[in-house]
Write an enzyme that holds these catalytic residues in place. Structure first.
Site, short mmCIF file in Angstrom:
data_model
loop_
_atom_site.label_atom_id
_atom_site.label_comp_id
_atom_site.label_asym_id
_atom_site.label_seq_id
_atom_site.Cartn_x
_atom_site.Cartn_y
_atom_site.Cartn_z
N SER A 159 0.84 -1.20 0.00
CA SER A 159 0.00 0.00 0.00
C SER A 159 0.87 1.24 0.00
O SER A 159 1.70 1.43 0.91
CB SER A 159 -0.91 0.01 1.22
OG SER A 159 -1.54 1.27 1.35
N HIS B 18 -1.09 -1.22 -4.36
CA HIS B 18 -2.39 -0.96 -3.73
C HIS B 18 -2.54 0.54 -3.49
O HIS B 18 -1.72 1.15 -2.80
CB HIS B 18 -2.50 -1.72 -2.41
CG HIS B 18 -3.88 -1.72 -1.83
ND1 HIS B 18 -4.88 -2.54 -2.29
CD2 HIS B 18 -4.42 -0.98 -0.83
CE1 HIS B 18 -5.98 -2.33 -1.59
NE2 HIS B 18 -5.73 -1.37 -0.71
N ASP C 208 -4.84 3.33 -1.98
CA ASP C 208 -5.95 3.63 -1.07
C ASP C 208 -6.53 5.00 -1.37
O ASP C 208 -5.84 6.02 -1.21
CB ASP C 208 -5.46 3.59 0.37
CG ASP C 208 -5.08 2.18 0.81
OD1 ASP C 208 -5.97 1.32 0.85
OD2 ASP C 208 -3.89 1.95 1.11
N MET D 101 -9.21 7.63 -0.25
CA MET D 101 -10.06 8.00 0.89
C MET D 101 -10.61 9.41 0.67
O MET D 101 -9.88 10.31 0.23
CB MET D 101 -9.27 7.96 2.18
CG MET D 101 -8.61 6.64 2.48
SD MET D 101 -7.74 6.67 4.07
CE MET D 101 -6.91 5.10 4.05
N HIS E 40 -8.40 0.88 -4.38
CA HIS E 40 -9.35 0.58 -3.31
C HIS E 40 -10.10 1.86 -2.96
O HIS E 40 -9.55 2.76 -2.32
CB HIS E 40 -8.57 0.04 -2.09
CG HIS E 40 -9.42 -0.26 -0.90
ND1 HIS E 40 -8.87 -0.52 0.34
CD2 HIS E 40 -10.77 -0.33 -0.73
CE1 HIS E 40 -9.83 -0.73 1.20
NE2 HIS E 40 -10.99 -0.62 0.57
N MET F 62 -12.32 3.84 -0.87
CA MET F 62 -12.97 4.03 0.44
C MET F 62 -13.69 5.37 0.40
O MET F 62 -13.28 6.35 1.02
CB MET F 62 -11.93 3.97 1.55
CG MET F 62 -11.40 2.57 1.79
SD MET F 62 -10.05 2.50 2.99
CE MET F 62 -8.65 2.72 1.90
N MET G 27 -11.50 -6.42 4.95
CA MET G 27 -10.74 -5.54 5.82
C MET G 27 -10.46 -6.26 7.13
O MET G 27 -11.38 -6.79 7.76
CB MET G 27 -11.50 -4.25 6.08
CG MET G 27 -11.71 -3.37 4.86
SD MET G 27 -10.17 -2.82 4.09
CE MET G 27 -9.39 -1.92 5.46
N ASP H 216 -6.61 -6.74 4.01
CA ASP H 216 -6.00 -5.42 4.15
C ASP H 216 -6.12 -4.96 5.60
O ASP H 216 -7.22 -4.77 6.09
CB ASP H 216 -6.73 -4.43 3.22
CG ASP H 216 -6.11 -3.05 3.22
OD1 ASP H 216 -5.17 -2.80 3.99
OD2 ASP H 216 -6.59 -2.19 2.45
#
Length: 214
Positions: free
Chosen positions: A7, A32, A34, A36, A65, A67, A136, A174
């Site tokens: 990540s 990866h 992330d 957000m 990913h 979120m 998760m 994760d």
């Protein structure tokens, strides 16, 4: 085959391109990313423009990913930016199947993420349409959290469910993945491991990746 997805949340953001190149050279199959939004989770990280800038630096699989609230609004921009896999949260989706179809229509592989408190039933009807289920193993939003041991049972149940229905989707995990927890999640049935500080905090990234892989 066990795949490692470092990540970049744990990377040095002042030189992300070099950080991505480092993990690919060290043997990581995935990057990866992330995403957000400060709403679905407390923090804000990066957007599609960053993914677009990073894409030319690596041939590794870009594992995005989301979120975020309203993930359906983000598919087009991240697909155009160079995502290979786009995973969204069941908890943020009103029409999850429609989002899965849209991701695939954009030429990307669809994944569905479940928070620790979200039951597998939220994904069960979609399993045959997914390329990956992301479980998760911490509550999303922050790096560096400790692995939740009870999630091992959830991983085992999901692997059994996939096998019983002859579904080949990957199981990604994760949160809190390190040299101690990696063998446990692999034994439970996970085959894609997201790791942040366990990779980027290591003196020898290549060795750290191999250790996680087992």
């Amino acid at each position: 085959m066990i795949k490692i997805a470092p990540s970049i949340l744990a990377a040095d953001f002042s030189c992300l391109g070099e950080e991505v190149r480092r993990i690919e050279a060290a043997g990581a199959e995935y990057v990866h990313l992330d995403v957000m939004d400060g709403s679905f989770v407390p923090e804000i990280t990066l957007g599609a423009s960053v993914v677009k800038r990073l894409r030319p630096t690596s041939k590794a699989v870009f594992d995005v990913h989301l979120m975020v609230e309203h993930p359906e609004q983000q598919i087009d921009s991240f697909a155009k930016a160079g995502a290979d896999i786009i995973t969204f949260h069941a908890e943020a989706a009103v029409h999850a199947h429609r989002i899965v179809q849209d991701i695939r229509a954009h030429g990307c592989k669809p994944g569905l993420a479940l928070n620790p408190g979200t039951p597998l039933a939220m994904a069960e009807e979609l399993l045959g349409d997914l390329d990956m289920v992301l479980l998760m193993t911490v509550n999303p939003g922050y790096g560096g959290q400790k692995f939740i041991p009870s999630m091992l049972r959830k991983i085992k149940r999901l692997r059994q469910l996939l096998q019983e229905n002859d579904i080949t989707a990957d199981i990604e995990v994760d949160g809190g993945i390190n040299a101690d927890t990696a063998p446990q999640v692999i034994a439970a049935g996970a085959n894609v491991l997201v790791a942040g500080s366990a990779v980027y905090g290591a003196k020898n990234i290549g060795q750290a990746i191999q250790t996680l892989r087992g």
